[in-house]
Design a protein around this motif. Structure first.
Motif, short mmCIF file in Angstrom:
data_model
loop_
_atom_site.label_atom_id
_atom_site.label_comp_id
_atom_site.label_asym_id
_atom_site.label_seq_id
_atom_site.Cartn_x
_atom_site.Cartn_y
_atom_site.Cartn_z
N ALA A 1 34.60 -83.78 12.98
CA ALA A 1 34.31 -82.45 13.52
C ALA A 1 33.78 -81.50 12.46
CB ALA A 1 35.56 -81.87 14.17
N GLY A 2 34.09 -81.75 11.19
CA GLY A 2 33.60 -80.89 10.13
C GLY A 2 32.28 -81.32 9.53
N CYS A 3 31.64 -82.33 10.12
CA CYS A 3 30.37 -82.85 9.60
C CYS A 3 29.26 -82.69 10.64
CB CYS A 3 30.50 -84.34 9.26
SG CYS A 3 31.80 -84.72 8.09
N LYS B 1 36.88 -74.81 18.75
CA LYS B 1 36.95 -73.46 18.16
C LYS B 1 36.35 -73.45 16.75
CE LYS B 1 41.27 -72.24 20.55
NZ LYS B 1 40.77 -71.20 21.46
N MET B 2 36.35 -74.61 16.09
CA MET B 2 35.81 -74.72 14.73
C MET B 2 34.32 -75.03 14.72
SD MET B 2 39.07 -76.74 13.07
CE MET B 2 38.83 -76.27 11.34
N ALA C 1 30.44 -79.92 13.64
CA ALA C 1 29.88 -78.58 13.40
C ALA C 1 28.89 -78.60 12.24
CB ALA C 1 31.01 -77.61 13.10
N THR C 2 27.80 -77.89 12.40
CA THR C 2 26.84 -77.72 11.30
C THR C 2 27.42 -76.76 10.26
OG1 THR C 2 24.99 -78.09 12.81
CG2 THR C 2 24.49 -77.02 10.70
N GLU D 1 40.22 -70.03 4.63
CA GLU D 1 41.52 -70.64 4.92
C GLU D 1 41.61 -71.12 6.36
OE1 GLU D 1 44.36 -68.11 1.80
OE2 GLU D 1 44.42 -67.66 3.96
N THR D 2 41.99 -72.35 6.53
CA THR D 2 42.36 -72.88 7.84
C THR D 2 43.88 -72.90 7.91
OG1 THR D 2 40.36 -74.19 8.17
CG2 THR D 2 42.36 -74.93 9.32
#
Length: 446
Positions: free
Chosen positions: A111-113, A139-140, A160-161, A191-192
């Motif tokens: 999801a972070g890539c 949400k991210m 997500a980009t 911060e997460t």
């Protein structure tokens, strides 16, 4: 699965269980070591990796996402990572087989890539809910492009980009939800924050710290935690020695407690306080479990456990203990069947969304073998029959669930008549070599 492809197995009472053994490496640690190793820049060596199907599927997913993953033999693996946010789009769907942990954690990492990946699994995993993981990931900045009915697999996820840091309170005590958010948060600036009202197992936090991330976990409320992760670190390669899995150790451990005159030693079992609810409960029931050679291994508490046959008594297990033993209620129910008096296990709602509906499956396993049980809301009540009191003689439907299979076999080792399971094939997802190991202790399995 057709009848012809099933692998039935029976367990019957015989002599005591004796000997010394090491169960396979911890599954939770193994998944996380592979994923975080793939998110570093450089080379990580993992020793004692659990080489069950669930973990091997996670290793395959890391390879498909661009990391170099090598099996060096003897449980030792080497990973050359691609860095935080460095995953490549996989050429084929990522197949996680039976593993909800592997699937949900990798969803967080992906999801972070800025890549698109298809997530899939076997018939059992396709029934399990994924929406609770996807809510915070969306949400991210991640997006679900395609999914089966009810937010289930197969599912296409676009990472997500520009991932966004969030503050998220988990709706239930779940290490998988927390871990998915933290793994996605690695790629986000700032911060997460994850807030838990009930603390779940903290392997992800400990391993993130081991790999160089800046992460702080503090008490929140009466039983919760507030975890703050600083995003966009450059994770550093760090070797991992995987301790023995307490969830796997639970099966021979309970076997030794209920088979008369047994005594075994389980080597190098991880004793993380958020994973030892079963051991706490069994001791309350009168179990003889002694810790020897206590030590620290890779940030986790480890000890050898000496376990002896014990006259158990029924207890009331509080709902607050569920996060620390959610995978062990099936084998606890077996121990409760051989105890004197009634055992009530409270707050087992999460068991309904595991590999099977484990609450109903546990009740069926006991009923078919002559044990009186009741389900009241999300509580399981077992009327113990004492040492040598369980009739047995039933065939247990495993529902493609490895823990049902192993729990039923342990019951058969101490019941009056043999217990048969309809399929033993899925045991290998978490405990390869289980049958041979138990036979080595003296178990009558055929």
């Amino acid at each position: 699965m057709s009848e012809a492809s099933l692998t039935p197995l029976s367990a019957r009472s015989g002599g005591p269980l004796t000997g010394r053994l090491r169960v396979p490496g911890d599954k939770s640690i193994s998944h996380r070591a592979l994923i975080l190793g793939a998110m570093t820049v450089g080379e990580t060596t993992i020793s004692g990796l659990l080489e069950g199907e669930d973990v091997l599927n996670t290793a395959g997913a890391m390879r498909a996402l661009g990391a170099k993953v090598e099996n060096l033999g003897g449980g030792t693996w080497r990973i050359h990572g691609v860095g935080v946010g460095g995953f490549a789009a996989p050429a084929a769907p990522l197949d996680f087989g039976n593993s909800g942990t592997g699937c949900r954690l990798v969803m967080g990492a992906v999801a972070g890539c800025p890549v698109t990946a298809i997530f899939d699994g076997d018939a059992s995993l396709r029934k399990r809910p994924m929406r609770r993981i996807l809510d915070p990931l969306e949400k991210m900045g991640a997006r679900v492009l395609d999914q089966a009915e009810g937010g289930r697999l197969p599912m296409t996820l676009r990472g997500a980009t520009d991932p966004l840091p969030i503050e998220y309170e988990t709706p239930v005590a779940s290490a998988q939800i927390k871990s998915a958010v933290l793994l996605a948060g690695l790629a986000a600036p700032g911060e997460t924050i994850v807030i838990e009202q009930e603390a779940s197992r903290d392997h992800t936090e400990k391993m993130l710290k081991h790999f160089g991330a800046k992460i702080v976990s503090k008490p929140h409320g009466d039983h919760g935690r507030r975890i703050v992760l600083q995003g966009q670190p450059e994770l550093e390669p760090a070797n991992v020695a995987v301790p023995a899995d307490p969830s796997s150790a639970a099966f021979p451990l309970v076997g030794a407690l209920i088979v008369p005159d047994s005594e075994i030693i389980l080597d190098g079992v991880m004793l993380n306080p958020l994973r030892t609810g079963l051991f706490t409960t069994l001791r309350e029931m009168g179990a003889k479990i002694a810790e020897e050679n206590k030590r620290d291994d890779g940030g986790e508490d480890v000890a050898d456990l000496r376990v002896s046959f014990s006259a158990l008594k029924g207890v009331d297990v509080p709902a607050a203990r569920a996060p620390s033993m959610i995978d062990e209620y099936l084998i606890l129910a077996v121990a409760a069947a051989f105890a004197e008096g009634v055992t009530r296990m409270r707050g087992l709602k999460e068991l309904r969304v595991k590999e099977s509906d484990r609450l109903e499956a546990t009740a069926d396993m006991l009923r078919v073998n002559g044990v009186k049980i009741e389900i009241e809301d999300d509580d399981l009540i077992v009327h113990g029959m004492g040492t040598n009191g369980v009739p047995g003689g039933g065939e247990v439907k495993t529902h493609m669930d490895h823990r049902i299979a192993m729990s039923a076999l342990m019951m058969g080792l101490a019941s009056k008549e043999p217990v048969r399971i309809d399929d033993s094939a899925f045991i290998a997802t978490s405990f390869p070599g289980f049958v041979d190991l138990m036979k080595g202790l003296g178990a009558e399995l055929s």
